[in-house]
Motif scaffolding. Structure first.
Motif, PDB file in Angstrom:
ATOM      1  N   LEU A   1       5.787 -21.819   8.390  1.00 13.41           N
ATOM      2  CA  LEU A   1       5.247 -22.933   9.402  1.00 13.41           C
ATOM      3  C   LEU A   1       6.168 -24.164   9.086  1.00 13.41           C
ATOM      4  O   LEU A   1       6.410 -25.176   9.818  1.00 13.41           O
ATOM      5  CB  LEU A   1       3.837 -23.007   9.113  1.00 13.41           C
ATOM      6  N   GLU A   2       6.244 -24.484   7.757  1.00 12.80           N
ATOM      7  CA  GLU A   2       7.005 -25.720   7.392  1.00 12.80           C
ATOM      8  C   GLU A   2       8.477 -25.363   7.782  1.00 12.80           C
ATOM      9  O   GLU A   2       9.028 -26.639   8.073  1.00 12.80           O
ATOM     10  CB  GLU A   2       6.976 -25.807   5.640  1.00 12.80           C
ATOM     11  N   GLU A   3       9.046 -24.226   7.837  1.00 10.73           N
ATOM     12  CA  GLU A   3      10.432 -24.131   8.210  1.00 10.73           C
ATOM     13  C   GLU A   3      10.473 -24.471   9.811  1.00 10.73           C
ATOM     14  O   GLU A   3      11.352 -24.999  10.367  1.00 10.73           O
ATOM     15  CB  GLU A   3      11.050 -22.756   7.936  1.00 10.73           C
ATOM     16  N   GLN A   4       9.286 -24.211  10.455  1.00 11.35           N
ATOM     17  CA  GLN A   4       9.183 -24.003  11.859  1.00 11.35           C
ATOM     18  C   GLN A   4       9.437 -25.599  12.118  1.00 11.35           C
ATOM     19  O   GLN A   4       9.725 -26.117  13.246  1.00 11.35           O
ATOM     20  CB  GLN A   4       7.910 -23.494  12.498  1.00 11.35           C
ATOM     21  N   ARG A   5       8.553 -26.358  11.552  1.00 13.40           N
ATOM     22  CA  ARG A   5       8.152 -27.848  11.737  1.00 13.40           C
ATOM     23  C   ARG A   5       9.516 -28.570  11.730  1.00 13.40           C
ATOM     24  O   ARG A   5       9.747 -29.665  12.254  1.00 13.40           O
ATOM     25  CB  ARG A   5       7.350 -28.522  10.653  1.00 13.40           C
TER      26      ARG A   5
ATOM     27  N   PHE B   1       9.325 -16.555  15.884  1.00  9.68           N
ATOM     28  CA  PHE B   1       9.926 -16.185  14.623  1.00  9.68           C
ATOM     29  C   PHE B   1       8.553 -16.003  13.648  1.00  9.68           C
ATOM     30  O   PHE B   1       8.425 -14.988  13.051  1.00  9.68           O
ATOM     31  CB  PHE B   1      10.971 -16.924  14.036  1.00  9.68           C
ATOM     32  N   THR B   2       7.948 -17.031  13.577  1.00 16.48           N
ATOM     33  CA  THR B   2       6.987 -17.079  12.908  1.00 16.48           C
ATOM     34  C   THR B   2       5.858 -15.734  12.885  1.00 16.48           C
ATOM     35  O   THR B   2       5.693 -14.958  11.943  1.00 16.48           O
ATOM     36  CB  THR B   2       6.068 -18.241  12.970  1.00 16.48           C
ATOM     37  N   ILE B   3       5.426 -15.321  14.046  1.00 18.60           N
ATOM     38  CA  ILE B   3       4.747 -14.280  14.561  1.00 18.60           C
ATOM     39  C   ILE B   3       5.602 -13.007  14.097  1.00 18.60           C
ATOM     40  O   ILE B   3       5.057 -12.094  13.749  1.00 18.60           O
ATOM     41  CB  ILE B   3       4.604 -14.331  16.045  1.00 18.60           C
ATOM     42  N   LEU B   4       6.642 -13.036  14.436  1.00 18.89           N
ATOM     43  CA  LEU B   4       7.689 -11.780  14.219  1.00 18.89           C
ATOM     44  C   LEU B   4       7.530 -11.331  12.825  1.00 18.89           C
ATOM     45  O   LEU B   4       7.176 -10.374  12.159  1.00 18.89           O
ATOM     46  CB  LEU B   4       8.665 -11.435  14.913  1.00 18.89           C
TER      47      LEU B   4
ATOM     48  N   TYR C   1      14.236 -12.665   3.259  1.00 16.15           N
ATOM     49  CA  TYR C   1      14.696 -12.934   4.823  1.00 16.15           C
ATOM     50  C   TYR C   1      15.687 -14.036   4.915  1.00 16.15           C
ATOM     51  O   TYR C   1      15.704 -14.890   3.971  1.00 16.15           O
ATOM     52  CB  TYR C   1      13.425 -12.764   5.706  1.00 16.15           C
ATOM     53  N   THR C   2      16.311 -14.061   6.042  1.00 11.10           N
ATOM     54  CA  THR C   2      17.225 -15.158   6.438  1.00 11.10           C
ATOM     55  C   THR C   2      16.993 -15.282   7.833  1.00 11.10           C
ATOM     56  O   THR C   2      16.876 -14.456   8.472  1.00 11.10           O
ATOM     57  CB  THR C   2      18.472 -15.160   5.813  1.00 11.10           C
ATOM     58  N   THR C   3      17.070 -16.699   8.319  1.00 10.35           N
ATOM     59  CA  THR C   3      16.830 -17.028   9.725  1.00 10.35           C
ATOM     60  C   THR C   3      18.149 -17.726  10.107  1.00 10.35           C
ATOM     61  O   THR C   3      18.282 -18.485  10.998  1.00 10.35           O
ATOM     62  CB  THR C   3      15.957 -17.874  10.249  1.00 10.35           C
ATOM     63  N   GLY C   4      19.340 -17.342   9.184  1.00 12.37           N
ATOM     64  CA  GLY C   4      20.644 -18.171   9.148  1.00 12.37           C
ATOM     65  C   GLY C   4      20.768 -19.480   8.587  1.00 12.37           C
ATOM     66  O   GLY C   4      21.563 -20.248   8.645  1.00 12.37           O
TER      67      GLY C   4
END
Length: 330
Positions: free
Chosen positions: A13-17, A26-29, A173-176
């Motif tokens: 969530l913090e990354e999403q913000r 992404f958070t859900i997956l 994990y990584t999201t890039g």
């Protein structure tokens, strides 16, 4: 964020913000993959106590004997993701064709590839095993995903990761934008931040290769291995488990190189490009390392089929660059 206090959901969530355009998909997956990992971890941890050890009396698409936990893990990954409405198709190392999303569920804009239980031949002897996954954005039109969506270069991955089931269970994990690791606290059932912004050392001291295949290697591979062994100031140690997740995880944290090159018996290698090599290459590059097939960057390879194999040389930058220098002599 404070290590050991921040759980995976809060971190996501913090990354999403940080990205106002983010939709939360992404958070859900990632949360659903972590949920499946908890279930698989629970079964792995009691594998010696219930009837889930041993062969399943079936084979996968590669002709390999499936373990009971292979089949179980594959099913749990599918069940955790098929209903989310964020995925239009999946592909598994254990399935011959793509896995379609049932019509009763909405379809999303992502496709997911996974090896549900890497290193499963080690289950019966209590050695660390793992789950590997990668997420791509679909490129086809329509509602249902197709093969075209999966046959993308690894540099198109939008997220990737692995779970290692060992003395503890870790989700990496990584999201890039860097690599982060979370350790499962079984007492509360939460993945807690334990390894923030993981960076692989520029050079290490671990050599991971199956030397029983020495007689099948090309002269260049033999010369590289002998050179590594001869570096006196670093004193390399040989560590090879035979479970990609376990070998990779150790080297990611400590530095070194893992090699599964092509040889006389398997010129194209034995690891799967979509399910194993690409996600791990995505992670290692985000952590400051490198991954190659011996000639080109793993992430630049255009897949031609779902279960394509590739040589994989992956790890710290110094060792991989040195390997490539030896390959140029061929």
């Amino acid at each position: 964020m404070e290590k050991g206090v921040t759980n995976l959901s809060r971190f996501l969530l913090e990354e999403q913000r940080k990205h106002p355009e983010a939709t939360g998909e992404f958070t859900i997956l990632l949360e659903q993959i972590a949920f499946a990992a908890k279930i698989i971890s629970s079964e792995v941890n009691k594998a010696g106590l219930v009837n889930i050890l041993g062969k399943n009396e079936s084979t996968n698409v590669h002709g390999e004997e499936q373990q009971k936990l292979d089949v179980y893990a594959n099913r749990k990954m599918i069940e955790a993701l098929d209903h989310t409405g964020k995925v239009c198709a999946m592909a598994s190392e254990e399935e011959e064709d793509i896995i379609e999303i049932p019509d009763k569920y909405p379809k999303g804009k992502y496709v997911i590839v996974f090896d549900p239980l890497d290193g499963s031949s080690n289950i019966d002897v209590n050695i660390s095993i793992g789950t590997i996954f990668g997420i791509y954005k679909r490129i086809s039109e329509g509602f249902n995903g197709c093969r075209e969506d999966f046959l993308q270069e690894g540099n198109k991955l939008v997220a990737s990761g692995y779970v290692v089931y060992g003395s503890s269970t870790m989700f990496v994990y990584t999201t890039g934008v860097g690599v982060n690791g979370f350790t499962l606290d079984p007492s509360i059932g939460e993945f807690l931040l334990s390894h923030e912004n993981i960076r692989i050392p520029e050079h290490g001291k671990i050599l991971s290769i199956n030397e029983a295949n020495y007689h099948r290697w090309t002269p260049e591979i033999r010369d590289f291995v002998e050179y590594i062994k001869s570096i006196k100031e670093r004193k390399y140690t040989s560590r090879y488990i035979g479970s990609l997740v376990a070998d990779f995880h150790r080297n990611l944290l400590k530095g070194g190189i893992f090699l599964y090159p092509g040889d006389k018996s398997n010129p194209e290698g034995k690891l799967r490009l979509l399910y194993e090599a690409n996600p791990m290459a995505h992670i290692i590059e985000q952590a400051g390392g490198m991954a190659t097939d011996g000639h080109k960057n793993i992430l630049d390879i255009k897949p031609e089929k779902l279960h394509q194999k590739t040589p994989l040389i992956i790890g710290s930058r110094f060792e991989v660059e040195t390997y490539l220098k030896y390959m140029k002599k061929s």
